[in-house]
Write a protein that holds these residues in place. Structure first.
Motif, short mmCIF file in Angstrom:
data_model
loop_
_atom_site.label_atom_id
_atom_site.label_comp_id
_atom_site.label_asym_id
_atom_site.label_seq_id
_atom_site.Cartn_x
_atom_site.Cartn_y
_atom_site.Cartn_z
N HIS A 86 0.86 -1.19 0.00
CA HIS A 86 0.00 0.00 0.00
C HIS A 86 0.89 1.24 0.00
O HIS A 86 1.80 1.36 0.83
CB HIS A 86 -0.91 0.00 1.22
N HIS A 87 0.64 2.12 -0.93
CA HIS A 87 1.45 3.33 -1.09
C HIS A 87 0.50 4.53 -1.16
O HIS A 87 0.08 4.95 -2.26
CB HIS A 87 2.31 3.25 -2.35
N ARG A 131 -2.55 6.36 -1.65
CA ARG A 131 -3.83 6.03 -2.28
C ARG A 131 -3.68 5.00 -3.40
O ARG A 131 -4.52 4.92 -4.30
CB ARG A 131 -4.46 7.31 -2.83
N MET A 132 -2.64 4.20 -3.34
CA MET A 132 -2.42 3.17 -4.35
C MET A 132 -2.14 1.82 -3.68
O MET A 132 -1.43 1.75 -2.67
CB MET A 132 -1.23 3.54 -5.26
N ASP A 145 2.19 11.76 -5.92
CA ASP A 145 2.60 11.06 -4.70
C ASP A 145 2.82 9.58 -4.93
O ASP A 145 3.63 8.96 -4.23
CB ASP A 145 1.53 11.25 -3.61
N THR A 146 2.11 9.00 -5.87
CA THR A 146 2.21 7.55 -6.09
C THR A 146 3.02 7.20 -7.33
O THR A 146 3.26 6.02 -7.59
CB THR A 146 0.81 6.94 -6.21
#
Length: 254
Positions: free
Chosen positions: A5-6, A8-9, A31-32
Motif C-alpha cells: 500500500h502506497h 492512495r495506491m 505522490d504515487t
C-alpha cells in the motif's frame, strides 16, 4: 502474492507462469508515481520473462502521469532488459492511453492472458546464464569477486571480457563496501555477446557519479562508466542493485 500500500495506491504482485503481474488499484498522481515506478523496476530485477502491469482499476486523472511506465522501461531497458506490458480491460481507457502515446515502449493489451501470450517465443527462446555469490564484508571479497567473474566467463566462453569484467566487479564491490554497511552479493550474467555485472546491497541511496573535479583520484564509478556499455542503479526489494553491461569492444587489453 505480495501486496503493498502506497498512500492512495495498492499494488499486488503475483506470478503468472513465467511473467510477473502487478495489479494496480487507486490513484496515480505525483505522490504515487515513484512507488509505482520502483515497484515495476523491482519486479523486473527478478528477471521474469516480462512484467505485466494491470491498470484496469487505476484512476489516472492526468494522462501525463503515464510517463511512469516509460520511465520504468528506460530503467530496465539496458539491464535486465525485461519487457514491460500494460493491461487495461476498458476499451475506451485503452484508446486514451494509446492516444497519449503510451504503448510504443509498453504495449497495451485487454487482459493478462493476451499480454502473457504476446511475450511469446522471444521469452521462451531467450538464453541467459546467471551465477550469484554472497560476499563477506571484508577486503578479501575483492579478490573473491575477481576469481568468481573469471571462473564464470571462462565457463561461458567469454575470455575476451574477463579483464574488463574483473575491473568492473571489483569497483562495484568496493563501492558497496565503502559507501554502505551492507554485505554485498555479486551477480554475473551472460546474454549473447553481452555480460552484466551486478552488485546488490541493502542501502536505498542510489549510486551516483560525482561531478568531475581537478586534481582528484578517478572514482570507482567513473571506471565502471568508462568500461561499460551502460550502467545504472536501481531500487531492489532489499536496497538497490548497481549494474554494468560489458560487450567485446569495451574490454581493455593489458
Amino acid at each position: 502474492m505480495t501486496v503493498g500500500h502506497h498512500g492512495r495506491m495498492r499494488i499486488a504482485v503475483r506470478a503468472h507462469g513465467a511473467v510477473a503481474v502487478l495489479s494496480v488499484e487507486g490513484l496515480l498522481d505525483s505522490d504515487t508515481y515513484r512507488p509505482l515506478r520502483d515497484s515495476i523496476v523491482k519486479s523486473a530485477l527478478d528477471e521474469p520473462a516480462a512484467v505485466i502491469v494491470d491498470v484496469s482499476a487505476l484512476r489516472i486523472p492526468e494522462l501525463s502521469a503515464c510517463t511512469v511506465f516509460t520511465s520504468a522501461w528506460w530503467q530496465v531497458s539496458q539491464w535486465p532488459d525485461v519487457p514491460i506490458l500494460l493491461v487495461c480491460s476498458n476499451i475506451v481507457r485503452r484508446e486514451r492511453l494509446w492516444q497519449a502515446g503510451i504503448g510504443h515502449r509498453t504495449p497495451i493489451h485487454p487482459d493478462v492472458d493476451t499480454a502473457a501470450d504476446a511475450v511469446g517465443t522471444q521469452a521462451r527462446t531467450r538464453v541467459r546464464r546467471r551465477a550469484n555469490v554472497e560476499l563477506l564484508r571484508h577486503p578479501a571479497s575483492l579478490d573473491e569477486a575477481k576469481d568468481f567473474v573469471t571462473e564464470c566467463l571462462r565457463e561461458w566462453s567469454h575470455p575476451e571480457l574477463i579483464t574488463a569484467a574483473k575491473l568492473v566487479a571489483v569497483e562495484l564491490v568496493r563501492n558497496a563496501l565503502t559507501h554502505t554497511d551492507s554485505t554485498p552479493s555479486l551477480r554475473v550474467e551472460s546474454s549473447g555477446c553481452l555480460v552484466t555485472i551486478a552488485v546488490d546491497d541493502e542501502c536505498t541511496r542510489p549510486a551516483l557519479l560525482r561531478e568531475a573535479a581537478l586534481a582528484r583520484r578517478v572514482s570507482g564509478l567513473e571506471i565502471v562508466a568508462g568500461l561499460s556499455r551502460a550502467w545504472g542503479s536501481a531500487p531492489s526489494t532489499t536496497g538497490k542493485t548497481v549494474w554494468a553491461t560489458i560487450e567485446p569492444e569495451t574490454d581493455l587489453q593489458y
